[in-house]
Scaffold this motif. Structure first.
Motif, mmCIF file in Angstrom:
data_model
loop_
_atom_site.group_PDB
_atom_site.id
_atom_site.type_symbol
_atom_site.label_atom_id
_atom_site.label_comp_id
_atom_site.label_asym_id
_atom_site.label_seq_id
_atom_site.Cartn_x
_atom_site.Cartn_y
_atom_site.Cartn_z
ATOM 1 N N PHE A 105 -25.991 -80.635 -18.133
ATOM 2 C CA PHE A 105 -27.127 -81.288 -18.785
ATOM 3 C C PHE A 105 -27.796 -82.205 -17.760
ATOM 4 O O PHE A 105 -27.153 -83.121 -17.228
ATOM 5 N N ILE A 106 -29.072 -81.946 -17.500
ATOM 6 C CA ILE A 106 -29.773 -82.662 -16.427
ATOM 7 C C ILE A 106 -31.078 -83.240 -16.967
ATOM 8 O O ILE A 106 -31.909 -82.522 -17.519
ATOM 9 N N ASN A 107 -31.246 -84.542 -16.785
ATOM 10 C CA ASN A 107 -32.494 -85.193 -17.171
ATOM 11 C C ASN A 107 -33.640 -84.638 -16.330
ATOM 12 O O ASN A 107 -33.478 -84.337 -15.151
ATOM 13 N N ASN A 108 -34.819 -84.566 -16.928
ATOM 14 C CA ASN A 108 -35.954 -84.010 -16.209
ATOM 15 C C ASN A 108 -36.317 -84.822 -14.973
ATOM 16 O O ASN A 108 -36.895 -84.311 -14.017
ATOM 17 N N THR A 109 -35.959 -86.109 -14.978
ATOM 18 C CA THR A 109 -36.187 -86.959 -13.809
ATOM 19 C C THR A 109 -35.576 -86.332 -12.565
ATOM 20 O O THR A 109 -36.142 -86.402 -11.469
ATOM 21 N N PHE A 110 -34.411 -85.716 -12.724
ATOM 22 C CA PHE A 110 -33.699 -85.133 -11.595
ATOM 23 C C PHE A 110 -33.796 -83.611 -11.566
ATOM 24 O O PHE A 110 -33.603 -83.004 -10.517
ATOM 25 N N ALA A 111 -34.089 -82.996 -12.706
ATOM 26 C CA ALA A 111 -34.183 -81.534 -12.745
ATOM 27 C C ALA A 111 -35.406 -81.034 -11.994
ATOM 28 O O ALA A 111 -35.315 -80.101 -11.183
ATOM 29 N N GLN A 112 -36.555 -81.654 -12.246
ATOM 30 C CA GLN A 112 -37.797 -81.170 -11.640
ATOM 31 C C GLN A 112 -37.770 -81.237 -10.111
ATOM 32 O O GLN A 112 -38.112 -80.255 -9.447
ATOM 33 N N PRO A 113 -37.337 -82.361 -9.498
ATOM 34 C CA PRO A 113 -37.267 -82.390 -8.035
ATOM 35 C C PRO A 113 -36.293 -81.372 -7.457
ATOM 36 O O PRO A 113 -36.434 -80.975 -6.302
ATOM 37 N N ALA A 114 -35.315 -80.953 -8.277
ATOM 38 C CA ALA A 114 -34.339 -79.964 -7.812
ATOM 39 C C ALA A 114 -34.826 -78.536 -8.019
ATOM 40 O O ALA A 114 -34.087 -77.577 -7.769
ATOM 41 N N GLY A 115 -36.063 -78.383 -8.477
ATOM 42 C CA GLY A 115 -36.623 -77.054 -8.664
ATOM 43 C C GLY A 115 -36.253 -76.397 -9.977
ATOM 44 O O GLY A 115 -36.421 -75.178 -10.145
#
Length: 263
Positions: free
Chosen positions: A191-201
């Motif tokens: 489960f990944i918050n979008n804060t960190f998901a988006q920069p990770a592609g």
């Protein structure tokens, strides 16, 4: 004597002007990444319309921005939702308040091994954010999907010990939120918050579990208690809640940022 009085008044006026100038700068804490880019648009609007300088200070974790706000190093921060803020206030005794709302950034569960929750094997290893409330947020989503049963599905601070039934024997790893994209290849689902998901592609459209627009986890602008009505803070909130800011969030988050101030 008259010259001395005039000189004193001039010095006093200069001191007042300097003090007033100092109050026209807001130190704003954000988490490094696209949310900072969104805040930069609000900072530009605040400067253009209110001659307000917004100094953005970036952080890489979820704990330090509130500590910096509480000790006066920041005037405001924008990175958290209300359940997380309340958990920090309860845990650490901070006197913090909500000045305004930003966006809902839905949390998602991602997998590099499986394309659906039905495909998850019994005993799958699942990574959860270990910060207050976001861990509960993930577990509530699993409860709602019928994957587990929580003792109290309304408990926003639930942890794995609050699981009443785990029929598929899922194993849980509690990981710092910022590290979750890195451990994704090593687990079955994270489960990944979008804060960190988006920069990770990672795109929310690829998540095998995700929150909908009805999510109560609206992010906010936090300040120290009593500063909610400070003029500069109100101007900053107004600058943030603009169409230009929405457009920037749409560009960066590809539909995974829902304005939290529009009913």
């Amino acid at each position: 004597m008259q010259k001395l009085l005039i000189g004193s008044l001039t010095a006093l006026a200069l001191a007042v002007n300097v003090a007033n100038a100092e109050t026209r700068t807001i130190k704003m804490g954000t988490v490094a990444g696209p949310e900072t880019e969104v805040m930069q648009v609000a900072a530009r609007i605040a400067k253009e319309e209110y001659d307000l300088d917004v100094e953005i200070i970036e952080f890489t974790d979820y704990v330090t921005p509130n500590a910096a706000l509480a000790d006066g190093s920041l005037d405001a921060n924008a990175y958290q939702h209300e359940p997380y803020l309340q958990a920090m206030v309860n845990d650490r005794g901070y006197d913090l308040a909500i000045a305004g709302y930003t966006f809902v950034y839905p949390i998602g569960a991602y997998s590099e091994k499986y394309d659906s929750i039905e495909a998850l094997p019994d005993g799958a290893q699942i990574a959860l954010p270990n910060d207050p409330s976001n861990e509960g947020r993930a577990l509530i989503l699993m409860h709602n999907q019928g994957l587990i049963t929580l003792n109290d599905p309304s408990n926003l601070e639930a942890t794995p010990i609050d699981i009443a039934e785990n029929p598929r024997n899922f194993r849980f790893r509690e990981i710092e939120a910022a590290q979750l994209p890195r451990v994704l290849p090593d687990v079955d689902m994270a489960f990944i918050n979008n804060t960190f998901a988006q920069p990770a592609g990672l795109s929310l459209s690829d998540a095998i579990i995700k929150e909908g627009p009805e999510s109560p986890y609206v992010n906010l602008i936090a300040v120290r208690g009593g500063d909610e009505d400070r003029e500069e803070i109100r101007q900053l909130v107004d600058a943030y809640q603009r169409d230009e800011v929405i457009e920037k969030a749409e560009e960066l988050f590809k539909g995974a940022a829902v304005p939290g101030w529009i009913e």
